[in-house]
Structures are given as C-alpha cells and as structure tokens.
Design an enzyme around this catalytic site. Structure first.
Site, mmCIF file in Angstrom:
data_model
loop_
_atom_site.group_PDB
_atom_site.id
_atom_site.type_symbol
_atom_site.label_atom_id
_atom_site.label_comp_id
_atom_site.label_asym_id
_atom_site.label_seq_id
_atom_site.Cartn_x
_atom_site.Cartn_y
_atom_site.Cartn_z
ATOM 1 N N CYS A 2 1.563 -1.102 16.973
ATOM 2 C CA CYS A 2 0.669 -1.011 15.834
ATOM 3 C C CYS A 2 1.488 -0.797 14.570
ATOM 4 O O CYS A 2 2.538 -0.175 14.606
ATOM 5 C CB CYS A 2 -0.315 0.147 15.997
ATOM 6 S SG CYS A 2 -1.250 0.096 17.536
ATOM 7 N N ARG A 18 -4.123 -1.181 8.994
ATOM 8 C CA ARG A 18 -3.431 -1.072 10.277
ATOM 9 C C ARG A 18 -3.830 -2.231 11.186
ATOM 10 O O ARG A 18 -4.899 -2.818 11.056
ATOM 11 C CB ARG A 18 -3.685 0.261 10.953
ATOM 12 C CG ARG A 18 -5.050 0.571 11.545
ATOM 13 C CD ARG A 18 -5.344 0.007 12.955
ATOM 14 N NE ARG A 18 -4.410 0.365 13.986
ATOM 15 C CZ ARG A 18 -4.556 1.426 14.792
ATOM 16 N NH1 ARG A 18 -5.609 2.211 14.667
ATOM 17 N NH2 ARG A 18 -3.696 1.656 15.756
#
Length: 346
Positions: A2, A18
């Site tokens: 991530c 994100r």
C-alpha cells in the site's frame, strides 16, 4: 503493498490518498457506515474479551468481505486513518492478565480510533495508555496474518504514523506525509537521504567528455535515479518525489484530480507482482481499490480495480444517529462504467 500520502491545498485544506494492494485473495471489500453510539468489544486471542467502548463519532470504513475490521476510513469530524501492511517488522505488545479492559486487538485499532477521536494530538496522548496485541485467531478468519501499521491525519493536517515494533509503541510525526510498507518509518526516512539530488527541474547545461556531447535526451533528467519498481522503499521515494513536486492547487475540490493522478502512478496491474503459487493458482498482487479523503469537507472518494469511475461519499450528508451498521459492496456491479460517445458523431 500500500502507498499513502497527505498533500495540502493553498487554502489550508488537506487531502489524503492511498492505494490498497493485495495478492492473497479477493478482499471483496465493502463500505460500512458505523453510527455514533455503536458499542464494541475488542476480541483478543483465545476468545478473550478486551476493551469495550461506545463510539463518540460515526464513521465510514472500507472493510474486508463481511468482517468488521476497518482497513481505511473517515469519521464525521474528518479524521482519517489508513491501515497498511508491515510484514516482518510489526510485533505487538503482550497480553497481560488483568489489563484486558485497556487492551485492543490490532485489527480493531482503526475502528476504535475512528469512533473515539477527532484530533491527532488526543490520539498521541492516549496511545501510551493502550495495550495493542495481535489477535492470532484472526489469521484463520481473515485468511492471512495481520502485521500492520497505521497512518492518521486530522482536519488540521496533523499526521502521525503508529507502529508497534519489537513489542514497543512508536509514534512518528509524519512531516514527510508519506508511508508505504516495510521496513518501519525511521528506516524510510534514512533511505530518503540516498536521493538528495531528485528535482523537477531538468539538468542545466550539457557536459562533454573529449568532445562527446552528454546532453540529456529529453525532459525529466532531474529525476534520473528515481526508483521505478514496486517494492515499499521504492514506492516511498516516488511518493515523496511526486508529492513534493506537485504544483500548487487552490482548494480541496481542485486537488482531488491532482491526488488521483498521483495515485495512478502506484497502480499495480494484475500479474506484474507475483507472490508465488498456491494450489496451482498464481498469487498476483494488484491494486484492488484506491481512496482520496478530503478531511476538511468530509468527502471520501474511491475507485476499484473493477470500475475506475470515481465515486463519492459525502459524510456531511449522512445520518450517523442510527442504531445499526450499514454495509454496501464497493462495486454493486463489477463492471467498468464506460461512457459511449459514439452518438456525438451521428
């Protein structure tokens, strides 16, 4: 895998972005609305019950499948949290008999923070009073271990990274505004010192060696050496480079598109990153969804691997005074929303 970052608009509003990459299986992620006043009890290992709390704030969160664990979310005050993988480094505190009322499972941490706090400073003050442990039973339910750390930002732009390494709490003021995965935040800051010459301006002038012209071939020479692979250290460096060179934008509304452009640079197509083979199936990591949080205006944007159309949840228009958690899949229909413009030329 991530990647997360925070960027500011000229009017002082902040945007959070994100991506969520996962290769083990389809997360079948859902979007949940959790009302204020919702009561929860943290489940610890071996069916032990931990901390009990009641939400002060309502929030929305992205959860895996039908499990009640927030992987990302925003509460009604704009406080936003991202849960990022930290394999090989995350190691939580020990469960101590008698301290269960102050003990949280790591998978309940994000939901607890979203339900209880509106400012990062208050979270920093409270964290030393909490005990955060790993619920090892969750690996069986979820289908994988859960070594994670967290990035948190509030309406003022105050941001921290929270990690448990070696059984110790580490809270970092996220002045760089970026986080990826392993190793921990301190290591990434040290590694950043390997790239002091990255800049948006092209290299000026042309060198020559014995009459051989060494002028750059084209624009972009200021970023020579920028790592392009998908490892967490390389993504961290790219995220810093992209956020630090972003041209100013006046407000959050105009910044959403800019943040989307940045997030697309971290999109991992299916098959590029492979984690092995399990039961004859290639374990290929890919970006399953991406999020943008407008923390001042309480707007939560997202798109998925199945439908690139940006969708919006406006928290200012939601009723958080209900009595039940509501859930909806991120993609009611897993199909790309494509606008057919053929008729414009008829």
């Amino acid at each position: 895998m991530c990647t997360s970052f925070n960027v500011a608009a000229q009017d002082g509003s902040w945007l959070y972005g994100r991506t969520m990459e996962w290769g083990g299986f389809d997360l079948k992620s859902s979007l949940a609305l959790v009302p204020r006043g919702t009561s929860s009890i943290s489940a610890l290992s071996d069916k032990t019950q931990g901390m009990a709390w009641q939400n002060k704030y309502g929030f929305i969160a992205i959860c895996p499948a039908s499990l009640p664990y927030a992987m990302d979310g925003m509460n009604e005050t704009g406080l936003t949290i991202g849960v990022l993988y930290l394999p090989g480094f995350a190691e939580y505190q020990d469960l101590v008999e008698g301290e269960e009322p102050a003990t949280l499972s790591n998978v309940d941490f994000a939901a607890y923070i979203l339900g209880q706090y509106n400012r990062v400073d208050a979270i920093k003050a409270a964290l030393p009073t909490l005990r955060v442990v790993e619920n090892k039973d969750i690996a069986k339910t979820f289908g994988a271990p859960t070594p994670v750390h967290w990035i948190i930002i509030d309406e003022t732009g105050n941001s921290i990274v929270v990690e448990y390494i070696g059984g110790q709490l580490h809270v970092h003021d996220n002045k760089i505004g970026v986080m990826t995965n392993s190793p921990g935040y301190d290591w990434h800051l040290l590694n950043l010192r390997n790239y002091p010459n990255l800049q948006p301006q092209d290299i000026a002038g042309a060198r020559a060696i014995n009459g051989v012209n060494l002028a750059p071939f084209g624009v972009g020479s200021g970023m020579l050496g920028l790592p392009g692979d998908s490892t967490p250290p390389s993504r961290f460096i790219r995220a810093v480079a992209f956020t630090q060179t972003l041209l100013p934008f006046p407000d959050a509304d105009s910044g959403v598109l800019e943040v989307a452009h940045l997030l697309h640079n971290f999109d991992i197509p299916r098959g590029l990153v492979r984690e092995g083979v399990h039961d004859g199936k290639i374990m290929a990591g890919q970006t399953q969804w991406s999020v943008i949080g407008d923390v001042r205006n309480r707007r939560y944007y997202y798109w998925t691997e199945f439908n690139r159309r940006m969708r919006l949840v406006d928290l200012s228009k939601l009723d958080f005074g209900g009595t039940k958690v509501q859930r909806t899949p991120l993609d009611p229909v897993r199909r790309e929303d494509i606008e057919d413009r053929t008729q414009d030329f008829s």
